[in-house]
Design a protein around this motif. Structure first.
Motif: not given
Length: 704
Positions: A101, A104, A137-138, A142, A145-146
């Protein structure tokens, strides 16, 4: 970071502050936000991990170390560096998922400011983001973010397409928003009439990369893509989701086959929602998504919803043992199976994407798989041993072939048999990286272990059991393997097992090695009674010449004489060599010590020679021909992978020949040009890392 500046010229501290802000917005607690502030400190400053722990505690240190890139280590290539970074990152994720996290958030802010970098570096970072970080991210769910990571990658990788779609979306925005507002108002009135409370009914535009993907996938222009926006309905309970779905289908005509129930069958990243496509009042398809508020939070924040909405900012650790992270455990398994950097990167890229097919075990458990997956993919997803012993499969109670593509809703039962084993043919139809790697590893392991065991038995029968294990670990045994053109004792035993070298040749080489290592000959004393005839030692080998630094000849001992490199054993600098006076007009032939052809030569024709280290140190670009043979699992592209490793090491390939046999391993004979023994060793090590490579040896020709 005082005094440091980013490529844009702004103070560097702006970056960690922005990263910490993104983590705060996700609901991170104090340790996570501190890691956002400090994530580059160990890499870019003199601060040590110990000092971090002293000031901020072990939790913050662990998170920062997890995201620190390996910039202070040396790797042979960018690919190897990238692969090692990901290996380390996934290991850290296994201990605490918050590591990724932080990473990302770091990547998202870097992507937002990517325009300040050189074009080549922008493209490299954008490609890595699209292939690794957006799918990550996927996987973590999230969504916010993605979507942004994908759009920003799209902007730098396909800039013209990005601008074109951006302009098209902007041109139609007012008409689209008016239409969506009218539909949303109609739905609100109907939901009010039948007393279904809702939190939100609104239009939602699709992100640009999503529109581009649909255009590419369906081979359509923008004007033919109707669902560039969707209506989202947020209610309070699961029951209200299905009641709201009934309202939508009553108001608008649903399109058959376009309904998906992700509430009853959630995606692997925990995403839940009802999706349906209907014909709107304007006569165009319209997607409607229906979910609860909790589902919406999970769709937006993914795993971060665990902190933001469940535990009031608590950052309780989640690791790879959690049932939500089976995909992470699989990535960790591949780290052990795939030593080659390029193969590992390709596997994680494949493995990070969501499964498109959902099938069931006979017990009713859901198993997500990639589109086109077969019963063999399913078997290996259940367990490695289930795949290794798979003998057949039933789908919905009917026997099917193992290459049958599975469909959504199939109930799959694997039939196993104790004596069943993987087939090389399976590699032609499996689609999941996990299945592909497990088949390769089984074949590589079992094939090699069977041959090693057979070779051990053959050698043990001749030499006896007494002291045999000590002999296998001795210096003479390793020297014997090298003189037979193998890198390790196990390689020699495997070759002996499948008949590539003879037992007599191995024993002859062993006698030579024992004599050359007199202090270690005691290792064999206890074996003398069981096989005295095998331990008769050869005369002492010829001693090498002393170094003559002033000589300009590559070979010491032949100055002023005509000489040539023997074509039978093709020696290279760094290997022990011996000269043989030829009976022809070609002068002295330079052989590797231990070459089979030298055994037949009388002692009066042998000339002590050695490589001139002074010539080698001057870095002359001279190369020497070497012939090698590689036994591989036969698949499309394996020769290309091997040649790319040679290219990485700046090695010229003079010739290549591939021999294939039905449902068997293939043999690849290569003629390559090598500078010295060290380069040959490095090259052999890199090729042997490839998961399809079973055996690798250097070829010698025995002359009559």
């Amino acid at each position: 970071h005082a005094g440091q500046r980013r490529a844009s010229g702004e103070p560097y501290i702006m970056h960690p502050v922005a990263v910490a802000g993104l983590l705060r917005d996700l609901g991170g607690g104090s340790a996570l936000i501190a890691a956002g502030f400090l994530h580059d400190v160990v890499e870019d400053t003199e601060v040590t991990p110990e000092e971090l722990e002293q000031r901020f505690g072990p939790e913050v240190r662990s998170l920062v170390e997890g995201v620190t890139k390996l910039s202070k280590f040396n790797f042979s290539s960018k690919t190897e560096r990238q692969a090692e970074n990901f290996r380390r990152m996934f290991l850290a994720m296994a201990q605490d998922i918050r590591v990724i996290v932080v990473k990302l958030a770091d990547r998202l802010h870097n992507m937002r400011t990517l325009e300040h970098l050189a074009d080549e570096k922008r493209r490299r970072i954008a490609l890595e983001t699209r292939e690794i970080f957006a799918p990550l991210a996927n996987r973590l769910g999230i969504g916010r973010f993605k979507w942004e990571l994908e759009d920003l990658s799209f902007k730098y990788l396909e800039s013209e397409s990005y601008r074109e779609i951006q302009e098209l979306v902007a041109d139609k925005r007012i008409d689209r928003e008016t239409q969506l507002t009218d539909i949303a108002d109609s739905l609100k009135q109907r939901l009010d009439q039948i007393s279904i409370p809702f939190t939100e009914v609104s239009g939602r535009p699709k992100h640009l990369y999503g529109i581009y993907q649909k255009m590419q996938r369906q081979q359509k222009g923008y004007s033919q893509i109707y669902d560039v926006a969707a209506i989202r309905i947020i209610v309070n309970t699961n029951d209200e989701c299905y009641r709201a779905l009934a309202v939508v289908h009553d108001m608008f005509r649903p399109i058959p086959g376009r309904f998906k129930d992700y509430i009853g069958l959630p995606k692997p990243n925990r995403y839940q929602s009802l999706h349906t496509v209907v014909i709107s009042n304007a006569g165009r398809p319209l997607e409607v998504q229906i979910r609860t508020l909790e589902m919406h939070h999970i769709a937006e924040y993914g795993i971060a919803a665990h902190w933001k909405y469940k535990e009031a900012g608590s950052n309780s650790q989640l690791n790879a043992t959690d049932e939500k992270f089976t995909w992470l455990r699989q990535l960790l398994d591949w780290q052990n199976d795939l030593k080659d950097a390029q193969e590992y990167l390709e596997s994680i890229k494949d493995g990070l994407f969501d499964g498109d097919v959902y099938v069931f075990t006979p017990q009713g458990d859901v198993v997500p798989l990639s589109r086109g997956a077969t019963p063999v993919d399913f078997a290996y997803r259940i367990h490695t041993e289930v795949g290794n012993h798979c003998a057949g499969a039933r789908v919905d109670g009917r026997m099917v072939t193992l290459d049958t593509p599975l469909k959504n809703g199939d109930i799959v039962e694997i039939i196993t048999q104790k004596n069943s084993r993987p087939s090389l043919d399976w590699l032609n139809f499996v689609v999941t990286p996990g299945a592909r790697n497990r088949i390769r590893q089984w074949y590589k392991r079992s094939h090699r272990e069977e041959n090693i065991a057979r070779g051990r038995d053959m050698l043990e029968r001749e030499l006896g059991k007494n002291g045999f294990e000590a002999l296998l670990k001795s210096v003479p045994m390793q020297a014997t393997a090298e003189r037979c053109n193998y890198h390790s004792v196990d390689d020699l035993l495997a070759a002996l097992g499948y008949g590539e070298v003879t037992l007599n040749m191995t024993l002859n080489r062993l006698r030579e090695a024992v004599k050359a290592q007199q202090p270690l000959a005691k290792v064999l004393d206890s074996m003398a009674s069981s096989a005295p005839h095998e331990l008769a030692l050869l005369p002492t080998p010829i001693k090498p010449l002393p170094v003559q630094p002033s000589s300009k000849s590559p070979i010491l001992g032949v100055e002023g004489l005509l000489y040539h490199m023997a074509g039978c054993c093709t020696p290279v600098p760094g290997e022990p060599i011996i000269g043989v006076v030829t009976r022809s007009s070609r002068g002295i032939s330079i052989h590797r010590q231990g070459c089979p052809n030298v055994e037949k030569v009388s002692g009066d024709r042998l000339v002590p020679v050695r490589w001139n280290p002074t010539e080698q140190e001057q870095g002359r670009p001279q190369t020497y021909p070497v012939d090698i043979q590689i036994e591989v699992i036969d698949r499309v592209g394996v020769l290309k992978d091997i040649l790319s490793r040679l290219t990485d090491n700046n090695i010229n390939v003079r010739n290549a020949q591939v021999k294939t046999y039905p449902d068997q391993t293939a043999l690849i004979d290569l003629g390559i040009d090598i500078r010295d023994h060290d380069q040959l060793e490095r090259t052999f090590a890199q090729i042997k890392k490839l998961s399809d490579v079973l055996n690798l040896r250097r070829l010698s020709q025995v002359e009559d």
